[in-house]
Write a protein that holds these residues in place. Structure first.
Motif, short mmCIF file in Angstrom:
data_model
loop_
_atom_site.label_atom_id
_atom_site.label_comp_id
_atom_site.label_asym_id
_atom_site.label_seq_id
_atom_site.Cartn_x
_atom_site.Cartn_y
_atom_site.Cartn_z
N ILE A 14 0.86 -1.18 0.00
CA ILE A 14 0.00 0.00 0.00
C ILE A 14 0.90 1.23 0.00
N LEU A 15 0.70 2.13 -0.95
CA LEU A 15 1.48 3.35 -1.05
C LEU A 15 0.80 4.46 -0.25
N VAL A 16 1.54 5.08 0.65
CA VAL A 16 1.01 6.16 1.46
C VAL A 16 1.72 7.46 1.07
N LEU A 17 1.02 8.32 0.35
CA LEU A 17 1.58 9.61 -0.03
C LEU A 17 1.45 10.59 1.13
N GLY A 18 2.38 11.55 1.17
CA GLY A 18 2.40 12.44 2.33
C GLY A 18 2.81 11.68 3.57
N ALA A 19 3.74 10.74 3.41
CA ALA A 19 4.11 9.84 4.50
C ALA A 19 4.74 10.55 5.69
N ASN A 20 5.23 11.78 5.46
CA ASN A 20 5.80 12.55 6.56
C ASN A 20 4.83 13.59 7.12
N GLY A 21 3.59 13.57 6.64
CA GLY A 21 2.62 14.56 7.05
C GLY A 21 1.79 14.12 8.25
N LYS A 22 0.87 14.99 8.66
CA LYS A 22 0.07 14.73 9.86
C LYS A 22 -0.78 13.47 9.73
N THR A 23 -1.44 13.31 8.59
CA THR A 23 -2.28 12.12 8.43
C THR A 23 -1.51 10.97 7.83
N GLY A 24 -0.66 11.24 6.82
CA GLY A 24 0.06 10.16 6.17
C GLY A 24 0.94 9.37 7.12
N GLY A 25 1.64 10.08 8.00
CA GLY A 25 2.50 9.39 8.96
C GLY A 25 1.70 8.49 9.89
N ARG A 26 0.53 8.95 10.27
CA ARG A 26 -0.33 8.16 11.15
C ARG A 26 -0.92 6.95 10.41
N VAL A 27 -1.30 7.14 9.15
CA VAL A 27 -1.81 6.02 8.35
C VAL A 27 -0.72 4.96 8.19
N LEU A 28 0.48 5.41 7.87
CA LEU A 28 1.61 4.50 7.70
C LEU A 28 1.84 3.67 8.97
N GLN A 29 1.83 4.33 10.11
CA GLN A 29 2.07 3.65 11.38
C GLN A 29 1.00 2.59 11.65
N ARG A 30 -0.25 2.91 11.38
CA ARG A 30 -1.33 1.97 11.64
C ARG A 30 -1.22 0.74 10.74
N LEU A 31 -0.93 0.95 9.47
CA LEU A 31 -0.82 -0.17 8.55
C LEU A 31 0.37 -1.07 8.90
N ARG A 32 1.48 -0.46 9.24
CA ARG A 32 2.65 -1.25 9.63
C ARG A 32 2.38 -2.05 10.90
N ALA A 33 1.70 -1.43 11.85
CA ALA A 33 1.40 -2.12 13.11
C ALA A 33 0.52 -3.34 12.87
N ALA A 34 -0.31 -3.29 11.83
CA ALA A 34 -1.18 -4.42 11.50
C ALA A 34 -0.49 -5.43 10.60
N GLY A 35 0.75 -5.17 10.24
CA GLY A 35 1.51 -6.13 9.44
C GLY A 35 1.36 -6.01 7.95
N HIS A 36 0.74 -4.93 7.47
CA HIS A 36 0.57 -4.77 6.04
C HIS A 36 1.87 -4.27 5.39
N ALA A 37 2.11 -4.71 4.17
CA ALA A 37 3.25 -4.21 3.40
C ALA A 37 2.92 -2.80 2.94
N VAL A 38 3.79 -1.86 3.26
CA VAL A 38 3.54 -0.47 2.91
C VAL A 38 4.75 0.14 2.23
N ARG A 39 4.49 1.17 1.45
CA ARG A 39 5.56 1.93 0.79
C ARG A 39 5.33 3.41 1.08
N ALA A 40 6.31 4.05 1.65
CA ALA A 40 6.20 5.47 1.96
C ALA A 40 6.35 6.28 0.68
N GLY A 41 5.48 7.25 0.51
CA GLY A 41 5.55 8.14 -0.65
C GLY A 41 6.00 9.52 -0.23
N SER A 42 7.28 9.83 -0.48
CA SER A 42 7.82 11.14 -0.15
C SER A 42 9.10 11.35 -0.94
N ARG A 43 9.62 12.58 -0.93
CA ARG A 43 10.87 12.85 -1.65
C ARG A 43 12.03 12.05 -1.10
#
Length: 284
Positions: A14-43
């Motif tokens: 799952i690609l999370v854009l704005g991975a360093n932002g207020k919502t993106g960072g929180r979405v990334l953390q939740r998905l990782r905690a549940a064991g989902h494969a994630v890809r951070a979308g940022s520069r």
């Protein structure tokens, strides 16, 4: 909130854009905690992603099954909607199945981006249309002035039913992996509307500090932003949001959090109570 891991697909992240932002960072953390494969979308990610460089999109989208789209700096900036529409097309061509879009409540351009996503028949979608975040008082924007003990705001700002970024992330993370949110638009607010000075007063009480709140004409406020060295495009963005989003159109409370999660939204008082002990608002 725990996100289900039953739909894990390690081969298709799952690609999370704005991975360093207020919502993106929180979405990334939740998905990782549940064991989902994630890809951070940022520069700074690998592969990097930049909205302004479409050549970066293909690698970021490769093999991805779902995307959280949080456009930076805001969907109302000139050219943003066209860019996001082009991204929808690139995502569909890359085989992406689902997009969860962070939209802005009361922003005409954001609603254009919503309609374009709803019309993209190759993509499943969920839209989270949010009011202003609680975290604007603790993670940027108003933080420095609060710490300094004096904040300046333009006159004419209507009451706003601020929303907790954690509520947004709870919904977005779930929508990325749970089909029950398919083709749903959730309008997200907190449980009550209040003014900026009222918000500052709550923070002052919780921190046992005096935080002055000065209200000035909008033209004078725009001048202060320029004098502070804020780039011209960001000055325009701040004034646009204050005069458009906070003109009263967004004061009514919506019930998207309860619709999506089956519980009421977090309150500003709860946010202040858990944030004040961190010391982020302490005088320095």
């Amino acid at each position: 909130m725990a996100i289900s891991s039953s739909t894990r697909d390690d081969a298709h992240p799952i690609l999370v854009l704005g991975a360093n932002g207020k919502t993106g960072g929180r979405v990334l953390q939740r998905l990782r905690a549940a064991g989902h494969a994630v890809r951070a979308g940022s520069r700074s990610a690998e592969p990097p992603f930049e909205w302004e460089d479409r050549a970066t999109w293909k690698a970021a989208l490769k093999g991805v099954r779902a995307v959280y789209v949080a456009y930076q700096p805001d969907l109302c900036v000139p050219g943003a909607v066209d860019t996001v529409i082009a991204f929808y097309d690139a995502a569909a061509k890359a085989g992406v199945e689902r997009i969860v879009l962070l939209s802005g409540r009361g922003e005409p351009e954001a609603h254009d981006a919503e309609r374009a996503l709803q019309a993209a028949t190759a993509l499943d979608w969920t839209i989270v249309r949010a009011s202003w975040f609680f975290q604007n008082f603790s993670e940027n924007y108003f933080l420095d002035e609060i710490v300094a003990g004096a904040i300046t705001l333009p006159e004419g700002l209507a009451a706003e039913p601020f929303i907790d970024a954690d509520d947004i992330a709870d919904i977005a993370a779930e929508a990325l992996v749970d089909s029950r949110h398919s083709r749903k638009l959730y309008e997200l607010t907190g449980p009550q509307a209040f003014t900026f000075p009222e918000a500052i007063a709550q923070i002052a009480r919780a921190t046992h500090r005096q935080i002055d709140c000065r209200i000035i004409p909008m033209d004078d406020y725009a001048g202060l932003l320029a004098e502070a060295g804020l780039p011209k495009d960001l000055c325009w963005l701040v004034v646009y949001l204050f005069t458009t989003v906070l003109d009263g159109r967004n004061t009514p409370v919506a019930h998207g959090v309860e619709q999506a999660l089956g519980r009421p939204p977090r309150t500003f008082a709860d946010y202040v109570a858990r944030t004040a002990p961190t010391g982020v608002w302490g005088a320095r």
